[in-house]
Write a protein that holds these residues in place. Structure first.
Motif, PDB file in Angstrom:
ATOM      1  N   LEU A 134       0.287  -4.967  -9.549  1.00 36.54           N
ATOM      2  CA  LEU A 134      -0.350  -5.430  -8.312  1.00 36.54           C
ATOM      3  C   LEU A 134      -1.868  -5.486  -8.483  1.00 36.54           C
ATOM      4  CD1 LEU A 134       1.692  -3.621  -5.530  1.00 36.54           C
ATOM      5  CD2 LEU A 134       1.486  -6.072  -5.913  1.00 36.54           C
ATOM      6  N   ARG A 135      -2.430  -4.472  -9.152  1.00 34.36           N
ATOM      7  CA  ARG A 135      -3.877  -4.442  -9.362  1.00 34.36           C
ATOM      8  C   ARG A 135      -4.292  -5.610 -10.266  1.00 34.36           C
ATOM      9  NH1 ARG A 135      -5.168   1.252 -11.234  1.00 34.36           N
ATOM     10  NH2 ARG A 135      -3.652   1.665  -9.597  1.00 34.36           N
ATOM     11  N   ASN A 170       0.803  -1.227   0.000  1.00 33.93           N
ATOM     12  CA  ASN A 170       0.000   0.000   0.000  1.00 33.93           C
ATOM     13  C   ASN A 170       0.837   1.279   0.000  1.00 33.93           C
ATOM     14  OD1 ASN A 170       1.042  -0.313   2.471  1.00 33.93           O
ATOM     15  ND2 ASN A 170      -0.904  -0.349   3.593  1.00 33.93           N
ATOM     16  N   GLY A 189      -9.391  -9.335  -2.799  1.00 37.77           N
ATOM     17  CA  GLY A 189      -8.552  -8.158  -2.506  1.00 37.77           C
ATOM     18  C   GLY A 189      -7.389  -8.496  -1.583  1.00 37.77           C
ATOM     19  N   TYR A 190      -6.491  -7.524  -1.431  1.00 37.31           N
ATOM     20  CA  TYR A 190      -5.331  -7.730  -0.570  1.00 37.31           C
ATOM     21  C   TYR A 190      -5.729  -7.544   0.881  1.00 37.31           C
ATOM     22  CZ  TYR A 190      -2.377  -7.462  -4.702  1.00 37.31           C
ATOM     23  OH  TYR A 190      -1.789  -7.708  -5.898  1.00 37.31           O
ATOM     24  N   THR A 214      -4.532  -8.826  -8.301  1.00 35.03           N
ATOM     25  CA  THR A 214      -5.303  -8.822  -7.046  1.00 35.03           C
ATOM     26  C   THR A 214      -5.991 -10.168  -6.833  1.00 35.03           C
ATOM     27  OG1 THR A 214      -5.785  -6.535  -7.539  1.00 35.03           O
ATOM     28  CG2 THR A 214      -7.001  -7.530  -5.727  1.00 35.03           C
TER      29      THR A 214
END
Lengths: 340, 178
Positions: free
Chosen positions: B93-94, B51, B101-102, B97
């Protein structure tokens, strides 16, 4: 206003990305220019200290190799101090004839040959060499009496690159030791490169393995002049010799030395040997590949050449608008060859 | 975990990656098949927390690349390609996923995210970086085969080194600071 801030926050990633890329590419593209501030390279004070430390540590594991190399250099230099094998074969007091007045002339009293006598500088240099017992010019001994009195600045390579498109070395000598930009750098095995930027204690050198560095060269056997360059995609033990007219005879194994025309290097410093050459029917110049004398992968000790009296010479050549004639002719021919 | 500890930890990681890269994995001494380079310092950018804000990632990428550039006299070459990698990392990263979600605790870790996830993530980013780096370095498309060879071997080399770093130094259990 709030919309503006919202916009900036929304696209901060893209804008920052573009900004940073532009900054990096600007630094990258101006990297090889000489106007570049000397700070952002490996010769700056902090990185220089770090790299020197690294060299201190890694040297410890290569002491054996370093000693052997220095010993080899020493041996070669020492050998030049010894008289050659044939120096004392004839007694130097045997009479060789009579002069016009009927007096006996001994060999050691014979006047110098006219060729040598016309060049007092050469004579002085020869006398010096004779005194050292050798007639063979040493590649590390520089031509001209003025320069020979200034010593070479010995330096240690503390950073080295081989496999990039433009390769640089970092040396542990700087302006304090009398090193200035545009000095030549040589080692016992031959030409190494040209100083590009200096800080107080470190210097950055563009090596021969730099796509924009050209060294004025000549073939030792017959004196044909040319220019040594290192085009992209060549490995670090080879270089190209450009501007050799195709009608000139070439021999594999010919020594190529500096010509002294661009006044960065003294004349006669070894560069490499001719490894292969081809002539193509549609080109005016042969394509000549050199094997470089210096092994850049294990370069440790080098020497920075003292200032030649070049400011005077360069300004003279610029005033009269003349490059040395053969270089100009070669360039004109090259331009002509490119056109059709 | 406090913010100070996080920043301190990341600064330490930065220093470690740069230090090891400049002092040990120097490009002129550790070369695979005389072709491939090892971009060890990319580990810092690849293994940042998931993040991390994009702006911070870009700035860190630039700082890392530029430090290496100073050591290697390459101007801004490493910086340009590292910034590109930092910019593309959130996209990758998206793309990857997981279904739900993470998690807050998720990190880029081969033990936590699984081999498949990690290998896709690693190879995508490393490939983009290396292609950009080597073609930018050459400044042209003149020697495509040699350059592609270098790119290929370097991708292999860097990826294997990154995998080794993961297996050796990253925790198997979840939720611990690495």
């Amino acid at each position: 206003m709030r919309n503006l801030i919202a916009f900036l926050l929304r696209y901060q990633g893209v804008m920052l990305f573009v900004l940073l890329e532009v900054v990096s590419l600007y630094f990258f593209l101006t990297n090889s220019s000489y106007q570049r501030a000397a700070f952002f390279n490996s010769a700056n004070a902090y990185m220089g200290v770090l790299l020197a430390r690294r060299t201190q540590v890694t040297d410890y594991f290569r002491l054996d190799e370093l000693n052997k190399q220095l010993q080899a250099d020493n041996a070669q230099l020492r050998r030049q101090l010894f008289p050659p094998d044939f120096a004392h074969r004839e007694a130097d007091s045997l009479p060789v004839g009579r002069d016009t007045l009927g007096r006996i002339v001994y060999r050691h009293l014979r006047p110098a040959t006219p060729q040598v006598a016309t060049a007092p500088g050469l004579l002085a240099q020869n006398a010096k060499l004779r005194a050292q017992g050798s007639l063979r010019p040493d590649t590390l001994l520089l031509g001209g009496s003025k320069q020979a009195t200034q010593p070479l600045v010995p330096a240690r390579v503390i950073n080295n690159s081989l496999r990039e498109v433009d390769n640089y070395l970092t040396l542990n000598v700087g302006s304090v030791d009398g090193v200035q930009p545009d000095r030549g750098v040589i080692s016992a095995a031959g030409v190494v490169g040209k100083v590009q930027a200096v800080s107080a204690h470190y210097a950055r050198v563009a090596s021969v393995l730099h796509s924009k560095l050209q060294v004025a060269a000549q073939i030792k056997r017959d004196g044909t002049i040319g220019s040594v360059s290192w085009p992209e995609g060549t490995d670090y033990s080879h270089a190209m010799l450009d501007y050799i007219p195709r009608q000139n005879r070439l021999v594999k194994g010919d020594s190529v030395v500096t010509s002294g025309y661009n006044s960065v290097f003294p004349a006669g410093v070894f560069i490499g040997t001719v490894e292969s050459f081809t002539t193509e029917p549609n080109k005016n110049f042969s394509t000549v590949t050199l094997r470089l004398g210096v092994d850049f992968s294990r370069l440790t000790y080098v020497y920075v050449v003292p200032t030649p009296p070049r400011a005077e010479r360069d300004s003279l050549e610029q005033h009269t608008g003349e490059l040395p004639a053969p270089v100009k002719a070669a360039q004109a021919q090259a331009a002509k060859a490119k056109k059709p | 975990m406090s913010i100070v500890a996080t920043i301190g930890g990341q600064l330490l990681r930065f220093a470690l990656y740069v230090g090891l890269y400049v002092l040990l994995f120097d490009n002129s001494s550790v070369v695979l098949f005389n072709l491939g380079w090892n971009f060890f310092y990319l580990g810092f950018l690849l293994f940042l927390p998931i993040n991390t804000p994009i702006a911070l990632q870009l700035l860190l990428g630039f700082a890392m690349g530029f430090t290496v550039d100073i050591a290697h006299d390459t101007g801004g070459l490493h910086a340009a390609s590292a910034v590109l990698l930092a910019y593309l990392r959130p996209w990758v990263l998206r793309l990857l996923t997981p279904r739900d979600g993470y998690d807050a605790q998720d990190t880029v870790n081969v033990h936590q995210m699984g081999w498949q996830w990690f290998l896709v993530y690693l190879s995508l980013l490393v490939t983009v970086h290396h292609v950009a780096f080597f073609f930018l370095e050459l400044g042209s498309l003149q020697h495509p085969l040699v350059t592609l060879g270098r790119v290929g071997v370097s991708i292999l080399y860097t990826s294997v080194v990154m995998l080794i770093v993961q297996l050796l130094f990253f925790p198997v259990r979840r939720g611990r600071f690495q």
